[in-house]
Design an enzyme around this catalytic site. Sequence first.
Site, PDB file in Angstrom:
ATOM      1  N   LYS A   1       0.582  14.463   1.578  1.00  0.00           N
ATOM      2  CA  LYS A   1      -0.582  14.630   1.008  1.00  0.00           C
ATOM      3  C   LYS A   1      -0.840  16.327   0.764  1.00  0.00           C
ATOM      4  CE  LYS A   1      -3.238  10.682   3.271  1.00  0.00           C
ATOM      5  NZ  LYS A   1      -3.772  10.237   1.885  1.00  0.00           N
TER       6      LYS A   1
ATOM      7  N   LYS B   1     -14.347   8.529  -4.559  1.00  0.00           N
ATOM      8  CA  LYS B   1     -15.768   9.088  -3.936  1.00  0.00           C
ATOM      9  C   LYS B   1     -16.189  10.499  -4.417  1.00  0.00           C
ATOM     10  CE  LYS B   1     -13.889   6.924   0.148  1.00  0.00           C
ATOM     11  NZ  LYS B   1     -13.454   7.025   1.532  1.00  0.00           N
TER      12      LYS B   1
ATOM     13  N   LYS C   1      -8.553  14.105   4.219  1.00  0.00           N
ATOM     14  CA  LYS C   1      -8.035  12.785   4.224  1.00  0.00           C
ATOM     15  C   LYS C   1      -7.107  12.819   5.299  1.00  0.00           C
ATOM     16  CE  LYS C   1      -6.449  14.104   0.098  1.00  0.00           C
ATOM     17  NZ  LYS C   1      -6.440  12.780  -0.620  1.00  0.00           N
ATOM     18  N   ARG C   2      -6.296  11.988   5.830  1.00  0.00           N
ATOM     19  CA  ARG C   2      -5.304  12.060   6.975  1.00  0.00           C
ATOM     20  C   ARG C   2      -4.171  13.207   6.625  1.00  0.00           C
ATOM     21  NH1 ARG C   2      -5.229   8.026  10.968  1.00  0.00           N
ATOM     22  NH2 ARG C   2      -3.413   9.334  11.694  1.00  0.00           N
TER      23      ARG C   2
ATOM     24  N   HIS D   1       0.852  -1.312  -0.081  1.00  0.00           N
ATOM     25  CA  HIS D   1      -0.086   0.099  -0.039  1.00  0.00           C
ATOM     26  C   HIS D   1       0.864   1.474   0.107  1.00  0.00           C
ATOM     27  CE1 HIS D   1      -4.391  -1.481   0.510  1.00  0.00           C
ATOM     28  NE2 HIS D   1      -3.643  -2.560   0.810  1.00  0.00           N
TER      29      HIS D   1
ATOM     30  N   THR E   1      -8.294   6.843  -2.347  1.00  0.00           N
ATOM     31  CA  THR E   1      -9.702   6.273  -2.756  1.00  0.00           C
ATOM     32  C   THR E   1     -10.489   7.366  -2.437  1.00  0.00           C
ATOM     33  OG1 THR E   1      -9.592   5.542  -0.504  1.00  0.00           O
ATOM     34  CG2 THR E   1      -9.226   3.891  -2.132  1.00  0.00           C
TER      35      THR E   1
HETATM   36  C1  LIG Z   1     -12.214   7.339   1.823  1.00  0.00           C
HETATM   37  C2  LIG Z   1     -11.583   7.687   3.302  1.00  0.00           C
HETATM   38  C3  LIG Z   1     -10.301   7.863   3.503  1.00  0.00           C
HETATM   39  C4  LIG Z   1      -8.945   7.600   2.337  1.00  0.00           C
HETATM   40  O1  LIG Z   1      -8.964   9.001   1.753  1.00  0.00           O
HETATM   41  P1  LIG Z   1      -7.549   9.454   0.865  1.00  0.00           P
HETATM   42  O2  LIG Z   1      -7.956  10.836   0.294  1.00  0.00           O
HETATM   43  O3  LIG Z   1      -7.845   8.542  -0.163  1.00  0.00           O
HETATM   44  O4  LIG Z   1      -6.519   9.425   1.634  1.00  0.00           O
HETATM   45  C5  LIG Z   1      -9.784   8.214   4.738  1.00  0.00           C
HETATM   46  N1  LIG Z   1     -10.522   8.274   5.595  1.00  0.00           N
HETATM   47  C6  LIG Z   1     -11.794   8.069   5.657  1.00  0.00           C
HETATM   48  C7  LIG Z   1     -12.757   8.355   6.763  1.00  0.00           C
HETATM   49  C8  LIG Z   1     -12.473   7.893   4.180  1.00  0.00           C
HETATM   50  O5  LIG Z   1     -13.778   7.872   4.049  1.00  0.00           O
END
Ligand SMILES: *Cc1c(COP(=O)(O)O)cnc(C)c1O
Length: 830
Positions: free
Chosen positions: A571, A677, A565-566, A372, A673
Amino acid sequence: MKKEYVKHVYRPFTLEPLVDDAATIGHDFKRYLSYHLGRFHGCAPNYIYEALAYSVRDRLMVDWRNTWNEQLQPGNRRAFYMSLEFLIGRALGNHLLNLGIHTATDQAMLNYSQKLEEVIEEEPDAGLGNGGLGRLAACFMDSCASLRLPVMGYGIRYEYGMFRQYIENGYQMEAPDHWLQNGNPWEIERIEYSQRIQFGGYTEHFIDKEGNSRARWISTHDVLAIPYDIPISGYRNKTVNTLRLWKAAATDEFNLIEFNAGSYTEAVQSKNQAEDISMVLYPNDSSENGKELRLRQQYFLASASIKDAMRVWVRHGEMDFRKFAVENVFQMNDTHPTIAVAELMRLLLDEHGLHWDEAWSITSSCMAYTNHTLLPEALEKWPVSLFERLLPRLLEIIYEINAQFLRKVSMKWPGDVERQQRMSIIGEAPYRHVRMAWLAIVGSFSVNGVAALHSQLLRDGLFHDFYQLWPERFNNKTNGVTPRRWIAHANPGMTSLISEQIGDEWIADLSQIVKLKPLAAAKHKAFHAHWRAVKLANKQRLAALVKADCDVDFDPHALFDVQVKRIHEYKRQLLNLLHVIHLYVQIKQGKTEHMVNRCVLIGGKAAPGYYMAKRIVKLVNSLAEVINNDPDAQGHLKVAFLPNYRVSAMEIIAPATDLSEQISTAGKEASGTGNMKFMMNGAMTIGTYDGANIEMLEAVGEENFFLFGLRAEHVDALRHDYRPWEYVEKDADLRAVMDLLRSGHFNACEPGIFDDIINSMMSSTDPWMTLADFRSYIDAQQAVATAWQDTEKWTSMSILNTAASGFFSTDRTMLEYNREIWKLKPINNG
Ligand SMILES: *Cc1c(COP(=O)(O)O)cnc(C)c1O
């Protein structure tokens, strides 16, 4: 002293399916509330939720049983998704959708003067994961059930999930997430399937009756693993798979020894130590956790899960272990559960008496590994000394795996000592350690990355030596997200609008969403107006959340520019903030003619020990404080930090977003991911050429994607001679931004608090190269503003993004895993 569980067989009976109309659901709800929970004259709202959850769970039971029975037919191959994280979120709304009983349940609750949407809000998120990796596991489970694939999840039932984040004086604070406080109506304890897990002790070698040299692991301190099953429903297909989560508990004997020695309190203490293993999720995302307890968690999960899979297999009459790999496959979610390779070897050798070569042939043909991340700080390296103390028998096995492996390497590249050192599972510096990723590759028949670029970078870089040895092992499986949760559940407005146009088969087969594409043409004026109205309503819903949680007013007609995101330097939330400061500078200089009204939302948790990430959170809040209180910025710019970003928050955020920020340093985000979304929900993406962004861009076309920034190969080339200050000297906009930040304008009461952030961006060794992408990013943001002003054009691009998102369903991802790795037959329980 294993107590055999005595199974009481009762006369078989049939289970009548429950009636799904509002009256019956309401009746069941009342029965649970009064007869089961004992609440009569009003109660705390969580009991309303609990009673309804039980009523819904009842409606999964027949299908759950049937799915079990089908999967357990001897000869049926099964897959196990092994993961230290499952970021599930809430379950109630998801099951209502999958069972198709949302409307009936809504009506049932109205009959008791309850609003279903409010009851749904009572469910705590199951936050058993950090971010993308854990959420991916949850989306995979959903898709496997919806595709009828016989896949079981194995994880840990953490007592405390991901911490709750709140903000004090702009700083992140962490509170424990005791999500099980009010019980968990979805789980079913199956104490009869508990397993004993060994730790510590030492090994003894001996010659058995047949003259074979054998080993036993003795004098261990054992812990019990108790399974809790959670139903995973498929979308309207009578399939309910299982997520089995292990809870740690003390063994009876362990307590007794201490107790008989006259020490009651020590006995209780040892019980607590055992239970510590499943107490808390480690909150680090994309960085290693070198703690002993973490290695205990990993072995606890791996050992309990493999023993459980073997138990089921043996119970069904099989003892010829050569067939084990024919009927079982384990997918390891990152290196976290990789000790499973050595554990399966141990069980086959020590408990079932197989010879090494047989055991190795079985093990290495039923393990598969997903990588990952390429970030070096995330690569797991366990000290040999820790292994020796905690898992002595497993270390011996790892040494033997390594010895045989290095023999293979030296046969292929005779005399290439350096290569042998690079490829050894045991690393030497700065202390002897086990390289878990190497163990995973050596022990698996399949190794995959999570997006095309990432898989290529694995082959060309980190795993290159292994790729040269075993090219056939390496493959790509681009991530996805489940359209059930992320469109149908999260965005009911858009879901009905789409289904009115193209029918509703797209929910179970997202490739059909491409049928929306013709509707992006400008002539479909009414459809476009509807599309915008849905987005506007979703933005009102998000604006209410922002008001409630941040006390900031977002204008639903403004451009919603979102990065959730984190919080991590790779990032590049900082790059986003540089743009925010740039806009603010423009406002203060009166240059607003090319600006659009923008609301910037940032959310995400920082690992509690990650200093820079926590400073970034503070900077977001400091900018928000100044900008939102400056009358000049009114109508141009708002900034908010949304605390406690989590799955249930994302369900409100993604459908309301106009612009999705996916701005990682190229080569650093394995897939992403969140990006998918947003795309599904009709957001435009501003993003770098990184991870799955690349595939999204190819799917939707460059003209419908705001691409900017260096490519991965340019980032690497630039690293040797990176001079960030030159960008500042040459670019007046960047200079103005850095000057304002340095001036302390945003931290007047706390001088110096952002110095480390500034210095890191100005450093020639900044791995994230934030300043290198500033100009390109600002220009792309200006292109966004221009596009936003053309409402019709924007609507069309938004529709095109949704229409092009079909590839990013985890249904597609799972079908690829199944076709190329697992090779399972869908179960037949319709
Ligand atoms: C989808 C999701 C992530 C992943 O987000 P990235 O932008 O791909 O890092 C992290 N936390 C939550 C709660 C999510 O729903």
